[in-house]
Scaffold this active site. Structure first.
Site, PDB file in Angstrom:
ATOM      1  N   LYS A  73       8.282 -14.065  30.006  1.00 30.59           N
ATOM      2  CA  LYS A  73       9.528 -13.291  29.880  1.00 30.59           C
ATOM      3  C   LYS A  73      10.669 -14.108  29.269  1.00 30.59           C
ATOM      4  O   LYS A  73      10.607 -15.328  29.180  1.00 30.59           O
ATOM      5  CB  LYS A  73       9.893 -12.682  31.231  1.00 30.59           C
ATOM      6  CG  LYS A  73       9.015 -11.436  31.482  1.00 30.59           C
ATOM      7  CD  LYS A  73       9.420 -10.618  32.661  1.00 30.59           C
ATOM      8  CE  LYS A  73       8.526  -9.370  32.706  1.00 30.59           C
ATOM      9  NZ  LYS A  73       8.529  -8.724  34.016  1.00 30.59           N
ATOM     10  N   ARG A  83       1.535 -11.202  38.298  1.00 31.14           N
ATOM     11  CA  ARG A  83       1.168 -10.332  37.164  1.00 31.14           C
ATOM     12  C   ARG A  83       1.311 -11.162  35.896  1.00 31.14           C
ATOM     13  O   ARG A  83       2.428 -11.534  35.531  1.00 31.14           O
ATOM     14  CB  ARG A  83       2.111  -9.117  37.146  1.00 31.14           C
ATOM     15  CG  ARG A  83       1.828  -8.117  36.039  1.00 31.14           C
ATOM     16  CD  ARG A  83       2.867  -6.992  36.050  1.00 31.14           C
ATOM     17  NE  ARG A  83       2.603  -6.021  35.012  1.00 31.14           N
ATOM     18  CZ  ARG A  83       3.001  -6.146  33.740  1.00 31.14           C
ATOM     19  NH1 ARG A  83       3.698  -7.195  33.356  1.00 31.14           N
ATOM     20  NH2 ARG A  83       2.711  -5.197  32.860  1.00 31.14           N
TER      21      ARG A  83
HETATM   22  N1  HH2 Z   1       6.925  -6.250  33.842  1.00 35.88           N
HETATM   23  C1  HH2 Z   1       6.616  -5.534  32.737  1.00 35.88           C
HETATM   24  C2  HH2 Z   1       5.934  -4.312  32.874  1.00 35.88           C
HETATM   25  N2  HH2 Z   1       5.541  -3.863  34.083  1.00 35.88           N
HETATM   26  N3  HH2 Z   1       5.393  -4.144  36.427  1.00 35.88           N
HETATM   27  C3  HH2 Z   1       5.676  -4.865  37.514  1.00 35.88           C
HETATM   28  N4  HH2 Z   1       5.282  -4.438  38.738  1.00 35.88           N
HETATM   29  N5  HH2 Z   1       6.379  -6.045  37.452  1.00 35.88           N
HETATM   30  C4  HH2 Z   1       6.817  -6.554  36.255  1.00 35.88           C
HETATM   31  O1  HH2 Z   1       7.464  -7.621  36.256  1.00 35.88           O
HETATM   32  C5  HH2 Z   1       6.528  -5.815  35.070  1.00 35.88           C
HETATM   33  C6  HH2 Z   1       5.811  -4.594  35.197  1.00 35.88           C
HETATM   34  C7  HH2 Z   1       7.016  -6.023  31.398  1.00 35.88           C
HETATM   35  O2  HH2 Z   1       6.015  -6.862  30.865  1.00 35.88           O
HETATM   36  P1  HH2 Z   1       4.900  -6.419  29.813  1.00 35.88           P
HETATM   37  O3  HH2 Z   1       4.005  -5.355  30.370  1.00 35.88           O
HETATM   38  O4  HH2 Z   1       4.181  -7.632  29.327  1.00 35.88           O
HETATM   39  O5  HH2 Z   1       5.725  -5.880  28.581  1.00 35.88           O
HETATM   40  P2  HH2 Z   1       6.114  -4.448  28.073  1.00 35.88           P
HETATM   41  O6  HH2 Z   1       6.862  -3.734  29.151  1.00 35.88           O
HETATM   42  O7  HH2 Z   1       6.963  -4.730  26.850  1.00 35.88           O
HETATM   43  O8  HH2 Z   1       4.839  -3.714  27.746  1.00 35.88           O
END
Ligand code: HH2
Length: 271
Positions: free
Chosen positions: A207, A241
């Protein structure tokens, strides 16, 4: 043992791997790789939550995630669906997902009712504002108290809607309406979130706060991601995660026994 949620983003625009796994076969292969590397849960998402990401309709989101969830669940993987839409969650549960990971913490009553009825696992996450606005100068008097208060309130609301409390995990939402220092303070004080009595999930992987500190682009944040994850495990996270499952497994094989969390120490000659 600290559990690992491996990230499978079936999106064109996720902040770190957008477009890499939009093809279902590529996403399925990626999920299998993460599972083989040691992921306990595969978190499949079809809509990016990064600031400014384009909204996706339910039909498109379902078309992205359902074939992937079906294939991974058929393998025997434990799958969570990363969605805030009840329609998508419903179809994902029918396709074999066991957990609904909702970054809006079941604020949609239809989502709460669905999860209660399905008896699935639920991740409740804190977010200040909406993905579009959340990084516009977020301010808190006491970020840990505010996030804890929100999660306590959402836990009660979910339980009141009929969701089994024992199946709920809570997540302070690293990067969701938080400045760098808010993320650091939350990770340092996860004991205050863990005292809600439910397993704490942390999603710090790759992040922006890591980039802000290390001055590394998103594909070079592994060291920072491991550091954040391991510190989080030591302060109270039960589930990490992550994108980089293999490297995190290796780090946890050392960290977990130090934290008194591991099973038997296996493999390696110890030299
Ligand atoms: N972060 C993201 C998405 N979903 N869910 C939970 N429970 N906790 C988190 O910190 C979290 C989440 C964002 O990360 P990512 O899926 O890699 O990116 P994007 O939202 O751009 O797909």
């Amino acid at each position: 043992m600290t559990l690992l949620m491996g990230i499978v983003n079936v999106t064109p625009d996720s902040f770190s791997d957008g477009g890499r796994y939009l093809d279902p076969d590529a996403a399925i292969a990626h999920g299998r790789e993460l599972r083989a590397a040691g992921a306990d849960v595969l978190d499949v998402g079809g809509e990016s939550t990064r600031p400014g990401a384009a909204a996706v309709g339910a039909p498109e989101e379902k078309a992205r995630v359902l074939p992937v969830i079906e294939a991974l669940a058929a393998d025997g993987a434990r799958v969570s669906v990363d969605t805030s839409k009840a329609e998508v969650a419903d179809a994902a549960l029918a396709a074999g997902a066991e957990i609904v990971n909702d970054v809006t913490a079941l604020r949609d009553p239809a989502m709460a009712a669905l999860c209660a009825e399905a008896g699935c696992g639920v991740v409740l996450m804190h977010m200040k504002g909406t993905p579009r606005t959340m990084q516009d100068d977020p301010t808190y008097v006491d970020v840990v108290a505010e996030v804890r208060g929100f999660l306590a309130e959402r836990l009660e609301a979910a339980a009141a809607a009929g969701v089994d409390r024992e199946r709920i995990w809570v997540d302070p939402g690293i990067g969701f309406g938080k400045a760098v220092e808010h993320n650091l303070e939350l990770i340092a004080r996860l004991d205050r979130i863990a005292d809600l009595g439910r397993p704490v999930v942390i999603g710090a992987s790759r992040k922006n706060f890591i980039g802000a500190i290390t001055d590394r682009p998103v594909d070079r944040r592994l060291g920072g991601s491991i550091a954040a994850g391991i510190v989080a495990a030591s302060t109270g996270a039960a589930v990490l995660r992550v994108h980089d499952v293999a490297a995190t497994v290796e780090a946890l094989r050392v960290a977990d026994p130090i934290l008194g969390r591991a099973g038997p120490i296996a493999a390696g000659t110890g030299s």
